[in-house]
Design a protein around this motif. Sequence first.
Motif, PDB file in Angstrom:
ATOM      1  N   UNK A  93      50.734  13.261  80.207  1.00  0.00           N
ATOM      2  CA  UNK A  93      50.175  14.549  80.586  1.00  0.00           C
ATOM      3  C   UNK A  93      48.666  14.463  80.398  1.00  0.00           C
ATOM      4  N   UNK A  94      47.952  14.069  81.471  1.00  0.00           N
ATOM      5  CA  UNK A  94      46.489  13.940  81.408  1.00  0.00           C
ATOM      6  C   UNK A  94      45.839  15.303  81.602  1.00  0.00           C
ATOM      7  N   UNK A  95      44.613  15.440  81.097  1.00  0.00           N
ATOM      8  CA  UNK A  95      43.862  16.687  81.285  1.00  0.00           C
ATOM      9  C   UNK A  95      44.485  17.860  80.554  1.00  0.00           C
ATOM     10  N   UNK A 139      62.680  14.401  72.043  1.00  0.00           N
ATOM     11  CA  UNK A 139      61.341  14.139  72.579  1.00  0.00           C
ATOM     12  C   UNK A 139      60.358  13.856  71.454  1.00  0.00           C
ATOM     13  N   UNK A 140      59.540  12.829  71.667  1.00  0.00           N
ATOM     14  CA  UNK A 140      58.418  12.559  70.763  1.00  0.00           C
ATOM     15  C   UNK A 140      57.152  12.849  71.551  1.00  0.00           C
ATOM     16  N   UNK A 141      56.282  13.693  70.990  1.00  0.00           N
ATOM     17  CA  UNK A 141      54.989  13.922  71.634  1.00  0.00           C
ATOM     18  C   UNK A 141      53.933  13.124  70.869  1.00  0.00           C
ATOM     19  N   UNK A 142      53.159  12.331  71.599  1.00  0.00           N
ATOM     20  CA  UNK A 142      52.022  11.640  71.003  1.00  0.00           C
ATOM     21  C   UNK A 142      50.776  12.345  71.525  1.00  0.00           C
ATOM     22  N   UNK A 143      49.995  12.925  70.620  1.00  0.00           N
ATOM     23  CA  UNK A 143      48.782  13.622  71.029  1.00  0.00           C
ATOM     24  C   UNK A 143      47.590  12.691  70.869  1.00  0.00           C
ATOM     25  N   UNK A 144      46.829  12.482  71.944  1.00  0.00           N
ATOM     26  CA  UNK A 144      45.655  11.613  71.895  1.00  0.00           C
ATOM     27  C   UNK A 144      45.833  10.406  72.790  1.00  0.00           C
ATOM     28  N   UNK A 145      44.934  10.273  73.771  1.00  0.00           N
ATOM     29  CA  UNK A 145      45.049   9.170  74.736  1.00  0.00           C
ATOM     30  C   UNK A 145      44.076   8.041  74.469  1.00  0.00           C
ATOM     31  N   UNK A 179      50.145  13.158  75.470  1.00  0.00           N
ATOM     32  CA  UNK A 179      49.309  14.281  75.913  1.00  0.00           C
ATOM     33  C   UNK A 179      47.856  13.945  75.612  1.00  0.00           C
ATOM     34  N   UNK A 180      47.007  14.031  76.603  1.00  0.00           N
ATOM     35  CA  UNK A 180      45.602  13.694  76.382  1.00  0.00           C
ATOM     36  C   UNK A 180      44.676  14.560  77.229  1.00  0.00           C
ATOM     37  N   UNK A 187      47.783   5.434  72.851  1.00  0.00           N
ATOM     38  CA  UNK A 187      48.406   4.611  73.907  1.00  0.00           C
ATOM     39  C   UNK A 187      49.323   3.556  73.283  1.00  0.00           C
ATOM     40  N   UNK A 188      48.795   2.855  72.265  1.00  0.00           N
ATOM     41  CA  UNK A 188      49.604   1.805  71.615  1.00  0.00           C
ATOM     42  C   UNK A 188      50.872   2.410  71.022  1.00  0.00           C
TER      43      UNK A 188
END
Length: 381
Positions: free
Chosen positions: A200-202, A142-148, A171-172, A153-154
């Motif tokens: 994962x919004x909010x 799994x790769x988690x990208x923090x920040x929406x 995750x944002x 997003x890109x």
Amino acid sequence: MLVLGGGYAGMMAAIRAARLTRKTGGKVTLVNASPTFTERLRLHQTAAGQPLAPRSLAESLAGTGVRLEIGRVTALDPARGQVRLADPDGGERVLGYDKLVYALGAVTDTSVPGVDDHAYTYDDHESAVRLSRRLDDLTRGTVVVAGGGLTGVESAAELAETRPHLRVVLVTRGRPGSMMGESARAYLDASLERLGVEVRSGAAVTKVLPDGVELEGGELIHSDATLWTTGIKGLSIATESGLTVDAQGRIVVDSALRSVSHPDVYAVGDAAAITQKFGVMHGTCQGGIPAGLHAAGSLAATLQGKEPAAFRFGYVHQPTSLGRRDAVIQFTHQDDTPRRWYLTGRAAIRYKEVLCASSFPTFKLLKRGLVPVWMFRLTGI
Ligand SMILES: Cc1cc2nc3c(=O)[nH]c(=O)nc-3n(C[C@H](O)[C@H](O)[C@H](O)COP(=O)(O)OP(=O)(O)OC[C@H]3O[C@@H](n4cnc5c(N)ncnc54)[C@H](O)[C@@H]3O)c2cc1C
């Protein structure tokens, strides 16, 4: 004259300053940490493992009269007009200046615990390469990208497209691309879903761990690699130098882009807090390029004893790639709020690619004293 930072804003400032001050004997030196230009707009492509041709700064500056110095700026003393550099071979030296353009960009805001130790960032080209190497080692995971924001997003889209064997979780705190209008955002959501990105919004990350992230409320998401894109801040060099900076460590400038505390220092790009009618600009290439050009004009005017003009800027778009096969471009009002119009699909891919590829042709035009027409529209220079 010294220009610190050979990124989008610094290159514009250096080339234009050299041209505008040539007849009056102006000498411009550009200092950059690396001999190649960092295509920051494409760091998510680097992270995804796509090979990009290195671009030599020396080649882009050939014929401009700008002297290039490779070294890492470690300190700035505006009272003495001096900059301290660490050389690539381990040596140290000091350069003096009469006028300075500070264009060192920004670094990731790592104030959330664990980010410094366990997250990947886009602070420079090497940081993105490190993430790419880590992903090469993963056959699953799994790769988690923090920040929406648009960078998050890109990145999530690019990683999901190029590494379909990995689970990508975005995750944002709000929603991805929350600055866009409803229709463009709906397109973006559908595209992320098609690429298999789990959104994962909010959700706010409160801690980054060696093998995951902890969310507000205590939930843990396992992560084999965490990319942090939630925000940026100015380099500590500016704060430590005694220049007036804002809460994000960006140099506060007046309308001519001079430091409000030390008028011999100009600041542009992500490193500067520039106020417009709509508020303080946020870091984009879109704003950094015209600011670099304007600072050069301000500087040249000041050297000739003239009053420099005020910098005026308005945003036009929020260009967002969604992997290599999709994109969405939200057109905006000057204050970056969304207009009704947006582009998607092939037209948007083409639009975004033209933007990303435009720096080098722009440097060439500038060498000949030509400022691209769209910059007049943005800034009135
Ligand atoms: C993945 C991604 C996508 C993006 N997409 C867009 C987009 O589509 N549109 C848009 O407008 N913006 C976009 N941005 C934002 C944009 O890249 C930045 O706003 C822009 O690069 C800022 O330009 P700059 O010249 O201020 O800084 P930079 O481009 O970061 O340049 C700073 C320069 O300073 C050098 N430097 C740094 N520290 C030192 C030091 N101590 N000593 C010597 N040299 C140093 C660096 O090597 C670099 O050359 C994106 C950003 C990312 C990460």
